[in-house]
Enzyme design. Structure first.
Site, short mmCIF file in Angstrom:
data_model
loop_
_atom_site.label_atom_id
_atom_site.label_comp_id
_atom_site.label_asym_id
_atom_site.label_seq_id
_atom_site.Cartn_x
_atom_site.Cartn_y
_atom_site.Cartn_z
N HIS A 208 113.61 37.82 86.10
CA HIS A 208 114.50 38.98 86.09
C HIS A 208 114.15 40.06 85.06
O HIS A 208 113.97 41.22 85.38
CB HIS A 208 115.95 38.53 85.79
CG HIS A 208 116.39 37.32 86.52
ND1 HIS A 208 116.81 37.34 87.82
CD2 HIS A 208 116.49 36.02 86.11
CE1 HIS A 208 117.17 36.13 88.20
NE2 HIS A 208 116.98 35.31 87.18
C1 BDR Z 1 119.78 36.79 83.47
O1 BDR Z 1 120.43 35.70 82.81
C2 BDR Z 1 119.57 35.07 81.91
O2 BDR Z 1 119.59 33.70 82.10
C3 BDR Z 1 118.20 35.62 82.16
O3 BDR Z 1 117.46 35.70 80.96
C4 BDR Z 1 118.45 36.98 82.76
O4 BDR Z 1 118.57 37.96 81.75
C5 BDR Z 1 119.66 36.47 84.93
O5 BDR Z 1 120.91 36.21 85.47
#
Ligand code: BDR
Ligand code: CA
Length: 320
Positions: free
Chosen positions: A250
């Site tokens: 992400h």
């Molecule tokens: C987001 O949540 C975190 O676990 C990840 O680093 C990312 O920023 C995805 O939902």
């Protein structure tokens, strides 16, 4: 005057944050001037150490890391611990990243003060990129009402319109501190890009691509293989993606979108965050059809160019 994108990343490092930090710190068109940390994927002490470790590993240990909030702004803790089996195979992060651990300390100035003073004194635009819970950003807005005015561009990894991950309706970063997130979307930042799960799940990294990062033989390439491998194991065991043996990364997509805006496809919408719903806590309510009568406050990404995203990371992590 430098034509580089000056950038501050606010993160909860974390495997995908680690890739984002490396992409930003190594990209020749980005000047990563500082990093601020927040609780989230792991407790604050670990997200801070992990951030220091990642930067040191790639020879960027001079970039300052400022520790921020260890817990949400209003709540004592995240809404539930249910999904956190820390250090199990389902956990895509672990407490500490599987890379050499830094012994360095964060900068003495705390994250929120650093953010406020840096933007107060800025003579050139600095993009702010929160890729964890929005607690530090909300606190900066609360402490300094002009903060939102001072930030020229805010790129948020968070939220989900059709795609949730932490509950039936919410994405982790927003859910982890829904009150903070709500106040950030209401704060009047002039240029907000929201990169939700709808886009990040279109930019999956496969096991084969993951191995190709390792084969680059650079510290960044090898660390990227290590952390994405863990993510793929986790996603395979708890939330299988449409593409076999793959996982989203992400936070790194936000960095890619800063230097190559065409890598994502966006729609201008009003976004609000649910803070009271018993079933929908932390949901980003994205008014895709402009039915709520409110002026749009964000560009929301719904799609991403996966091949270009992978190619960009290969280029940058392959540099010697
Ligand atoms: C987001 O949540 C975190 O676990 C990840 O680093 C990312 O920023 C995805 O939902
Ligand atoms: Ca993150």
């Amino acid at each position: 005057m430098s034509t580089k994108h000056r950038l501050i990343i606010d993160c909860d490092t974390g495997t995908d944050d680690a890739v984002a930090l490396m992409l930003a710190a190594l990209h020749p068109e980005i000047d990563l001037i500082g990093v601020t940390t927040v609780f989230g994927n792991a407790p604050l002490y670990a997200t801070t150490t992990n951030s220091l470790s990642v930067l040191e590993l790639i020879g960027k240990g001079h970039i300052p890391v400022h520790a921020g909030f260890p817990r949400p702004l209003v709540r004592k803790a995240m809404p539930s611990e249910r999904f956190f089996k820390t250090d199990s195979v389902q956990d895509p992060h672990g407490t500490y990243l599987d890379i050499p651990r830094s012994a360095s300390k964060p900068a003495s100035e705390r994250a929120v003060e650093y953010l406020i003073e840096t933007y107060r004194n800025a003579t050139q635009p600095i993009t702010l990129m929160p890729i964890g819970p929005l607690t530090n950003i909300a606190a900066a807005v609360a402490l300094e009402p002009r903060f939102a005015e001072w930030v020229p561009k805010l790129i948020i990894m968070g939220g989900g319109h059709e795609v949730p991950n932490i509950s039936a309706s919410a994405e982790f970063n927003i859910w982890a501190d829904a009150e903070a997130a709500a106040s950030v979307f209401e704060a009047g930042f002039k240029d907000v890009l929201m990169v939700p799960l709808d886009a990040t799940h279109k930019a999956l990294v496969t096991a084969k691509e993951c191995a190709a990062f390792g084969a680059l033989g650079t510290p960044a390439g090898m660390a990227t293989e290590t952390v994405i491998k863990r993510r793929i194991g986790s996603y395979e065991s708890s939330q299988k993606m449409d593409v076999p043996e793959s996982a989203p990364v992400h936070d790194a997509l936000c960095v890619a979108a800063l230097v190559e805006p065409g890598i994502i496809t966006t729609k201008r919408c009003h976004v609000a965050v649910e803070t009271t719903g018993t079933l929908t806590l932390g949901r980003t309510v994205v008014d895709t059809h402009h039915r709520g009568g409110k002026e749009p406050n964000a560009d929301v990404a719904f799609d991403a160019n996966a091949p270009r995203f992978i190619a960009l990371m290969m280029e940058i992590f392959g540099q010697r």
